[in-house]
Motif scaffolding. Structure first.
Motif, PDB file in Angstrom:
ATOM      1  N   SER A  10       0.774  -1.283   0.086  1.00  0.00           N
ATOM      2  CA  SER A  10      -0.113   0.016   0.188  1.00  0.00           C
ATOM      3  C   SER A  10       0.968   1.105   0.033  1.00  0.00           C
ATOM      4  CB  SER A  10      -0.993   0.074   1.228  1.00  0.00           C
ATOM      5  OG  SER A  10      -0.033  -0.042   2.334  1.00  0.00           O
ATOM      6  N   GLY A  11       2.038   1.238   0.053  1.00  0.00           N
ATOM      7  CA  GLY A  11       3.005   2.180   0.027  1.00  0.00           C
ATOM      8  C   GLY A  11       4.420   1.490   0.372  1.00  0.00           C
ATOM      9  N   ARG A  51       1.453   2.313 -10.079  1.00  0.00           N
ATOM     10  CA  ARG A  51       2.096   2.595  -8.951  1.00  0.00           C
ATOM     11  C   ARG A  51       2.043   0.963  -7.890  1.00  0.00           C
ATOM     12  NH1 ARG A  51       1.270   4.242  -3.181  1.00  0.00           N
ATOM     13  NH2 ARG A  51       3.089   5.587  -2.429  1.00  0.00           N
ATOM     14  N   LEU A  52       0.766   0.672  -8.032  1.00  0.00           N
ATOM     15  CA  LEU A  52       0.718  -0.663  -7.191  1.00  0.00           C
ATOM     16  C   LEU A  52       1.640  -1.841  -7.859  1.00  0.00           C
ATOM     17  CD1 LEU A  52      -0.553  -2.711  -5.264  1.00  0.00           C
ATOM     18  CD2 LEU A  52      -2.574  -2.791  -6.872  1.00  0.00           C
ATOM     19  N   GLU A  58       8.871  -3.783  -6.157  1.00  0.00           N
ATOM     20  CA  GLU A  58       9.854  -3.191  -4.988  1.00  0.00           C
ATOM     21  C   GLU A  58       9.801  -3.927  -3.691  1.00  0.00           C
ATOM     22  OE1 GLU A  58       9.519   0.516  -2.396  1.00  0.00           O
ATOM     23  OE2 GLU A  58      10.123   0.939  -4.312  1.00  0.00           O
ATOM     24  N   THR A  59       8.681  -4.536  -3.266  1.00  0.00           N
ATOM     25  CA  THR A  59       8.296  -5.237  -1.847  1.00  0.00           C
ATOM     26  C   THR A  59       8.956  -6.922  -2.170  1.00  0.00           C
ATOM     27  OG1 THR A  59       6.539  -3.894  -1.366  1.00  0.00           O
ATOM     28  CG2 THR A  59       6.857  -6.035  -0.306  1.00  0.00           C
ATOM     29  N   LYS A 194       3.567   2.714   5.905  1.00  0.00           N
ATOM     30  CA  LYS A 194       3.836   2.933   4.819  1.00  0.00           C
ATOM     31  C   LYS A 194       2.842   3.543   3.848  1.00  0.00           C
ATOM     32  CE  LYS A 194       2.621  -2.119   3.528  1.00  0.00           C
ATOM     33  NZ  LYS A 194       1.961  -2.389   4.785  1.00  0.00           N
ATOM     34  N   SER A 195       1.506   3.604   4.461  1.00  0.00           N
ATOM     35  CA  SER A 195       0.410   4.419   3.882  1.00  0.00           C
ATOM     36  C   SER A 195       0.173   5.625   4.316  1.00  0.00           C
ATOM     37  CB  SER A 195      -0.793   3.594   3.945  1.00  0.00           C
ATOM     38  OG  SER A 195      -1.193   3.404   5.538  1.00  0.00           O
ATOM     39  N   THR A 196       1.104   6.389   5.203  1.00  0.00           N
ATOM     40  CA  THR A 196       1.031   7.662   5.594  1.00  0.00           C
ATOM     41  C   THR A 196       1.401   8.548   4.591  1.00  0.00           C
ATOM     42  OG1 THR A 196       1.706   7.070   7.791  1.00  0.00           O
ATOM     43  CG2 THR A 196       1.758   9.423   7.350  1.00  0.00           C
TER      44      THR A 196
END
Length: 312
Positions: A10-11, A51-52, A58-59, A194-196
């Motif tokens: 999610s980020g 982005r997702l 990346e993850t 991570k979603s902040t």
């Protein structure tokens, strides 16, 4: 015993994710355990497709670079046909009452109103059950906020097995070992996330070391902020917060120690992840192999579930 854990892109994955879960997965994982990038879970709220996709890659690179064996990781959406099929079978096993009792949906629908909440958020716990049951997981390490979802997976597994035939292992929720409670550096009353939207207090795992230094040096140093810095330093060094509290005379010395400890803690993982991301062909191979592994592990359960439920 087979354990399964996932991380939702999610980020950008952040320091709390690493100290609290990812490094433990790398250190303590056993043969048969699975770790996956739960990108389908990130689609329950508004998102940008490109982005997702980038965050999922990346993850995945971060999980592998952190030391998790490549034969234990996969990206959830690579199994969308298998997971989607099983989710439908489980949705037809689940009752409306069970789904509507899920706390996360109730809280978000209360804050946004039912008209502003996607159906995917309502059915997400069934998707999570499909993730678990497809792979034959017997244990699911979760925090208190996810324990209810594992209970639903248990209920659906038992109901399916009783109604149609014995296909699924009945998983148990297990409490993971106590981990560092990493708070936002700029607002330590909330956990680092991570979603902040405001990233000033969030240390992303792939942040440049100079960016990490700048964020930590600007960290809030009220009572909560100092406690947070000590918690982070303790997680990086293996020392107790009490021992560390007496070792630094002032906040600047503490910040410097935390900065160097975090930069060094993340350095090997960051370098490895960036190298993988710079070599798309190699990362493609990792992702494809992970998908093949997870698909093979679950295909016989899916085939049996579809056959017994009358869908094939």
């Amino acid at each position: 015993m087979t354990r399964i854990s996932g991380i939702t892109p999610s980020g950008h994955a952040q320091l709390g994710n690493y100290l609290g879960a990812i490094r433990r997965w790398a250190a303590d994982g056993a043969d048969g355990d699975l770790y996956f990038v739960s990108d389908l879970h990130a689609m329950t709220t508004a998102y940008h497709p490109q982005r997702l996709r980038s965050l999922a890659r990346e993850t995945l690179a971060i999980l592998v670079a952190a030391g998790i064996p490549q034969d234990r990781v996969f990206v959830q959406s690579d199994l969308i046909r298998e997971i989607g099929a099983l989710t439908w079978v489980l949705e037809c096993t689940c009752t409306y009452g069970e789904a509507s009792r899920m706390t996360q949906f109730k809280e978000k629908s209360r804050s946004k109103g039912v008209q502003g909440v996607r159906v995917g958020l309502f059915t997400y716990p069934v998707l999570m059950a499909a993730d678990i049951l497809l792979q034959g997981a017997t244990e699911v390490p979760v925090g208190a906020d996810q324990a209810q979802h594992v209970e639903l997976a248990r209920a659906l597994a038992r109901r399916f097995n009783t109604t149609y035939g014995d296909v699924f292992a009945v998983p148990e929720a297990v409490t993971p070992p106590a981990a560092a409670r990493v708070r936002d550096l700029a607002k330590p009353t909330r956990k680092m996330s991570k979603s902040t939207r405001d990233s000033a207090g969030v240390v992303a795992l792939l942040d440049d070391p100079d960016v990490v230094r700048r964020k930590i040096r600007r960290a809030v140093t009220d009572e909560d902020g100092v406690a947070n810095l000590l918690e982070i330093l303790a997680a990086c060094t293996g020392k107790s917060t009490d021992e560390l509290a007496s070792a630094y005379a002032g906040n600047e010395a503490l910040k410097e120690a935390v900065t160097e400890a975090v930069v060094e803690q993340l350095r090997p993982m960051r370098e490895g992840a960036l190298a993988l991301l710079a070599d798309p062909a190699s990362l493609d191979q990792v992702q494809a192999a992970g998908a093949d592994m997870a698909r093979r592990r679950g295909e016989h359960r899916l085939a049996a579930a579809l056959r017994m439920a009358g869908a094939s």
